[in-house]
Design a protein around this motif. Structure first.
Motif, PDB file in Angstrom:
ATOM      1  N   GLU A   8       0.845  -1.182   0.000  1.00 15.62           N
ATOM      2  CA  GLU A   8       0.000   0.000   0.000  1.00 15.62           C
ATOM      3  C   GLU A   8       0.883   1.235   0.000  1.00 15.62           C
ATOM      4  OE1 GLU A   8      -3.008  -0.123   2.994  1.00 15.62           O
ATOM      5  OE2 GLU A   8      -3.664  -2.117   2.415  1.00 15.62           O
ATOM      6  N   PHE A   9       0.391   2.286  -0.655  1.00 12.78           N
ATOM      7  CA  PHE A   9       1.140   3.529  -0.780  1.00 12.78           C
ATOM      8  C   PHE A   9       0.335   4.668  -0.182  1.00 12.78           C
ATOM      9  CE2 PHE A   9       2.449   0.705  -4.108  1.00 12.78           C
ATOM     10  CZ  PHE A   9       3.816   0.859  -4.178  1.00 12.78           C
ATOM     11  N   GLU A  10       0.994   5.482   0.641  1.00 19.14           N
ATOM     12  CA  GLU A  10       0.314   6.645   1.190  1.00 19.14           C
ATOM     13  C   GLU A  10       0.084   7.669   0.092  1.00 19.14           C
ATOM     14  OE1 GLU A  10       1.086  10.120   4.465  1.00 19.14           O
ATOM     15  OE2 GLU A  10       1.819   8.108   4.907  1.00 19.14           O
ATOM     16  N   THR A  11       1.140   7.981  -0.667  1.00 24.34           N
ATOM     17  CA  THR A  11       1.030   8.956  -1.750  1.00 24.34           C
ATOM     18  C   THR A  11       1.832   8.465  -2.938  1.00 24.34           C
ATOM     19  OG1 THR A  11       0.859  10.775  -0.157  1.00 24.34           O
ATOM     20  CG2 THR A  11       1.420  11.367  -2.412  1.00 24.34           C
ATOM     21  N   LEU A  12       1.235   8.583  -4.102  1.00 24.19           N
ATOM     22  CA  LEU A  12       1.910   8.249  -5.344  1.00 24.19           C
ATOM     23  C   LEU A  12       1.781   9.463  -6.252  1.00 24.19           C
ATOM     24  CD1 LEU A  12       3.298   6.160  -7.203  1.00 24.19           C
ATOM     25  CD2 LEU A  12       1.013   5.406  -7.883  1.00 24.19           C
ATOM     26  N   CYS A  13       2.925  10.022  -6.641  1.00 25.35           N
ATOM     27  CA  CYS A  13       2.947  11.190  -7.526  1.00 25.35           C
ATOM     28  C   CYS A  13       3.442  10.757  -8.895  1.00 25.35           C
ATOM     29  CB  CYS A  13       3.880  12.273  -6.989  1.00 25.35           C
ATOM     30  SG  CYS A  13       3.396  12.915  -5.388  1.00 25.35           S
ATOM     31  N   ILE A  14       2.693  11.140  -9.910  1.00 22.88           N
ATOM     32  CA  ILE A  14       3.055  10.792 -11.278  1.00 22.88           C
ATOM     33  C   ILE A  14       3.042  12.060 -12.112  1.00 22.88           C
ATOM     34  CG2 ILE A  14       2.401   9.487 -13.327  1.00 22.88           C
ATOM     35  CD1 ILE A  14       0.974   7.505 -11.478  1.00 22.88           C
ATOM     36  N   HIS A  15       4.113  12.273 -12.841  1.00 26.36           N
ATOM     37  CA  HIS A  15       4.157  13.374 -13.803  1.00 26.36           C
ATOM     38  C   HIS A  15       4.277  12.760 -15.189  1.00 26.36           C
ATOM     39  CE1 HIS A  15       4.845  17.253 -15.623  1.00 26.36           C
ATOM     40  NE2 HIS A  15       5.814  16.697 -16.313  1.00 26.36           N
ATOM     41  N   PHE A  16       3.199  12.841 -15.930  1.00 27.83           N
ATOM     42  CA  PHE A  16       3.168  12.273 -17.271  1.00 27.83           C
ATOM     43  C   PHE A  16       3.594  13.289 -18.307  1.00 27.83           C
ATOM     44  CE2 PHE A  16      -0.167   9.395 -15.506  1.00 27.83           C
ATOM     45  CZ  PHE A  16       0.464   8.210 -15.773  1.00 27.83           C
ATOM     46  N   LYS A  17       4.381  12.828 -19.231  1.00 25.29           N
ATOM     47  CA  LYS A  17       4.704  13.625 -20.405  1.00 25.29           C
ATOM     48  C   LYS A  17       4.130  12.958 -21.650  1.00 25.29           C
ATOM     49  CE  LYS A  17       8.822  15.378 -18.265  1.00 25.29           C
ATOM     50  NZ  LYS A  17      10.188  15.045 -17.977  1.00 25.29           N
ATOM     51  N   GLY A  18       3.564  11.747 -21.458  1.00 22.90           N
ATOM     52  CA  GLY A  18       2.921  11.041 -22.550  1.00 22.90           C
ATOM     53  C   GLY A  18       3.824  10.106 -23.325  1.00 22.90           C
ATOM     54  N   SER A  19       4.970   9.741 -22.758  1.00 24.49           N
ATOM     55  CA  SER A  19       5.873   8.833 -23.471  1.00 24.49           C
ATOM     56  C   SER A  19       5.287   7.428 -23.530  1.00 24.49           C
ATOM     57  CB  SER A  19       7.239   8.791 -22.781  1.00 24.49           C
ATOM     58  OG  SER A  19       7.162   8.050 -21.582  1.00 24.49           O
ATOM     59  N   LYS A  20       5.798   6.626 -24.426  1.00 17.68           N
ATOM     60  CA  LYS A  20       5.339   5.253 -24.590  1.00 17.68           C
ATOM     61  C   LYS A  20       5.554   4.457 -23.302  1.00 17.68           C
ATOM     62  CE  LYS A  20       5.855   1.265 -27.620  1.00 17.68           C
ATOM     63  NZ  LYS A  20       6.544   0.718 -28.788  1.00 17.68           N
ATOM     64  N   ASP A  21       6.702   4.642 -22.655  1.00 15.91           N
ATOM     65  CA  ASP A  21       6.992   3.933 -21.406  1.00 15.91           C
ATOM     66  C   ASP A  21       6.012   4.335 -20.300  1.00 15.91           C
ATOM     67  OD1 ASP A  21       9.102   2.554 -22.534  1.00 15.91           O
ATOM     68  OD2 ASP A  21      10.622   3.964 -21.820  1.00 15.91           O
TER      69      ASP A  21
END
Length: 164
Positions: A8-21
């Motif tokens: 379980e994760f308290e906070t997950l931050c994601i910054h997408f740039k839209g790459s395939k990966d």
């Protein structure tokens, strides 16, 4: 791999740039978001990628949320929803409030949306001008929940209290 271990994760931050990966990563984790307490997404998506949610975190905060539509919001099962730089409009807020009053969005405890599209130009929300909603207390049709509406410049906040 961490999601495979059911951590379980308290906070997950994601910054997408839209790459395939990033798209592949999103597809791998989106079904496990129930393991995340708070998901923060910052994005600069290209037009051909919009994340699809197959599960929801307890809290979701999206910066640059133009891609998060009314349909997405009405499907969201998070308790706390915060959308910055949204493209939602008064008519969308009218739909959200009507759906909430009818018992939809049953998990919702707090909703905050900032959008330059929120205007007080006479377009009705629940049969009122937007400014008339400020400080208003709404009840669900079954009377089991109430929500307080607070307005700011291009911002609508809704805080829900349950009587159950």
């Amino acid at each position: 791999m961490l999601f495979d271990q059911q951590l379980e994760f308290e906070t997950l931050c994601i910054h997408f740039k839209g790459s395939k990966d990033e798209k592949l990563l999103w597809n791998q984790i989106s079904s496990n978001l129930r393991l995340v307490e708070c998901l923060i997404i910052s994005s600069s998506f290209d037009n051909d990628f919009t994340p699809v949610f197959t599960s929801w975190p307890q809290e979701i905060m999206i910066v640059r949320s133009a891609w998060f539509t009314l349909k997405s919001l009405l499907a969201c099962a998070s308790f706390i929803i915060t959308l910055y730089n949204s493209h939602l409009e008064n008519k969308d807020m009218d739909k959200i409030l009507r759906e909430w009053k009818a018992g939809e969005l049953p998990n919702l405890k707090s909703l905050t949306i900032t959008s330059l599209e929120f205007t007080d130009d006479g377009e009705q929300t629940l049969g009122m001008n937007l400014s008339e909603l400020n400080g208003m207390v709404l009840k669900t049709d079954d009377g089991l929940k109430m929500a307080t509406i607070e307005l700011g410049p291009h911002r609508i906040e809704m805080s829900v209290t349950s009587f159950e």
